[in-house]
Design a protein around this motif. Structure first.
Motif, PDB file in Angstrom:
ATOM      1  N   ILE A 174      11.906  -4.717  -4.113  1.00  0.00           N
ATOM      2  CA  ILE A 174      11.167  -5.088  -5.333  1.00  0.00           C
ATOM      3  C   ILE A 174      10.634  -3.833  -6.016  1.00  0.00           C
ATOM      4  O   ILE A 174      10.821  -3.625  -7.215  1.00  0.00           O
ATOM      5  N   PHE A 175       9.962  -2.964  -5.259  1.00  0.00           N
ATOM      6  CA  PHE A 175       9.358  -1.781  -5.869  1.00  0.00           C
ATOM      7  C   PHE A 175      10.379  -0.731  -6.280  1.00  0.00           C
ATOM      8  O   PHE A 175      10.065   0.145  -7.086  1.00  0.00           O
ATOM      9  N   ALA A 176      11.579  -0.799  -5.752  1.00  0.00           N
ATOM     10  CA  ALA A 176      12.634   0.113  -6.210  1.00  0.00           C
ATOM     11  C   ALA A 176      12.964  -0.143  -7.679  1.00  0.00           C
ATOM     12  O   ALA A 176      13.455   0.737  -8.387  1.00  0.00           O
ATOM     13  N   ARG A 209       0.847  -1.207   0.000  1.00  0.00           N
ATOM     14  CA  ARG A 209       0.000   0.000   0.000  1.00  0.00           C
ATOM     15  C   ARG A 209       0.879   1.252   0.000  1.00  0.00           C
ATOM     16  O   ARG A 209       0.658   2.181  -0.776  1.00  0.00           O
ATOM     17  N   LYS A 210       1.907   1.300   0.849  1.00  0.00           N
ATOM     18  CA  LYS A 210       2.813   2.449   0.900  1.00  0.00           C
ATOM     19  C   LYS A 210       3.522   2.652  -0.433  1.00  0.00           C
ATOM     20  O   LYS A 210       3.644   3.789  -0.921  1.00  0.00           O
ATOM     21  N   ALA A 241       2.888   5.807  -2.926  1.00  0.00           N
ATOM     22  CA  ALA A 241       4.045   6.676  -3.171  1.00  0.00           C
ATOM     23  C   ALA A 241       4.258   6.909  -4.670  1.00  0.00           C
ATOM     24  O   ALA A 241       4.860   7.910  -5.060  1.00  0.00           O
ATOM     25  N   ARG A 242       3.727   6.022  -5.490  1.00  0.00           N
ATOM     26  CA  ARG A 242       3.847   6.159  -6.942  1.00  0.00           C
ATOM     27  C   ARG A 242       2.600   6.791  -7.563  1.00  0.00           C
ATOM     28  O   ARG A 242       2.440   6.782  -8.779  1.00  0.00           O
ATOM     29  N   HIS A 270       7.507   2.720 -12.973  1.00  0.00           N
ATOM     30  CA  HIS A 270       6.323   3.447 -13.436  1.00  0.00           C
ATOM     31  C   HIS A 270       5.599   4.158 -12.300  1.00  0.00           C
ATOM     32  O   HIS A 270       5.699   3.792 -11.151  1.00  0.00           O
ATOM     33  N   ARG A 271       4.837   5.194 -12.701  1.00  0.00           N
ATOM     34  CA  ARG A 271       3.994   5.943 -11.766  1.00  0.00           C
ATOM     35  C   ARG A 271       2.619   6.123 -12.399  1.00  0.00           C
ATOM     36  O   ARG A 271       2.457   6.007 -13.600  1.00  0.00           O
ATOM     37  N   ALA A 272       1.625   6.414 -11.561  1.00  0.00           N
ATOM     38  CA  ALA A 272       0.258   6.591 -12.056  1.00  0.00           C
ATOM     39  C   ALA A 272       0.146   7.820 -12.953  1.00  0.00           C
ATOM     40  O   ALA A 272      -0.660   7.850 -13.866  1.00  0.00           O
TER      41      ALA A 272
END
Length: 195
Positions: free
Chosen positions: A183-185, A71-72, A76-77, A189-191
């Motif tokens: 993993i998320f690093a 969720r964080k 954040a993205r 992509h961002r929204a």
């Protein structure tokens, strides 16, 4: 006896070096993405149902912590959470496997033989490769992003590390946090479509 002590000392040195290098570098992260997908089309996210780690029908403290971390990372993205009809669905699962590494170590030794001409023992050196093996348990956390409309995975990331035993709960939580953020690093992509 002396040779056995040298072999044990060499084995211990290699094992300690491998353990320290694993601790220093953190989890090994691998990712893959569908090259045909335009990620700027995604604006909302939700959790895939059922989450692979919760297929038994209940959650655990591990799955709840991973959900908080996901969720964080998604917020954040710039992604907005949607309980129903989300553009991206997040699924995750964990796996623990036994692993074995095998390698060769060059060695040299001396063999004493009796020389009748010299009427004494003579040292003859010889070289050989000694095979070494190490077995450990490796834990892997995998996070998949699924296109909600097509029910098709578009991005996946995994973090693998040797499983540490007898850790405090705080250390386990920190390890989970490090795996998810690692993993998320690698998710570029961002929204809002910005890098």
């Amino acid at each position: 006896m002396f040779r056995t002590a040298r072999v044990l000392a060499g084995s211990l040195l290699v094992a300690v070096t491998l353990a320290l290098s694993a601790c220093a570098t953190g989890p090994t992260v691998r990712t893959d993405a569908d090259p045909t997908i335009n990620f700027s089309q995604y604006r909302t996210w939700g959790f895939y149902q059922p989450i692979a780690m919760e297929q038994s029908g209940y959650s655990s403290w591990v799955s709840e912590r991973i959900k908080e971390d996901v969720r964080k990372e998604m917020e954040a993205r710039g992604y907005r959470y949607a309980a129903e009809g989300a553009d991206l669905l997040v699924n995750f699962h964990a796996d623990v496997q036994n692993r074995t590494s095998v390698w060769s170590v060059p060695r040299t030794d001396v063999q004493w033989v009796y020389n009748y001409r010299a009427r004494s023992y003579v040292a003859i050196p010889f070289w050989y490769d000694e095979t070494m093996a190490s077995t450990w348990r490796e834990a892997t956390l995998t996070v998949d992003l699924v296109d909600g409309a097509r029910n098709r995975m578009v991005w996946t990331g995994s973090a693998s590390a040797p499983e540490a035993r007898q850790r405090k709960p705080e250390e386990k939580l920190a390890t989970l946090d490090a795996a998810v953020s690692g993993i998320f690093a690698r998710y570029p992509h961002r929204a809002d479509g910005q890098p």
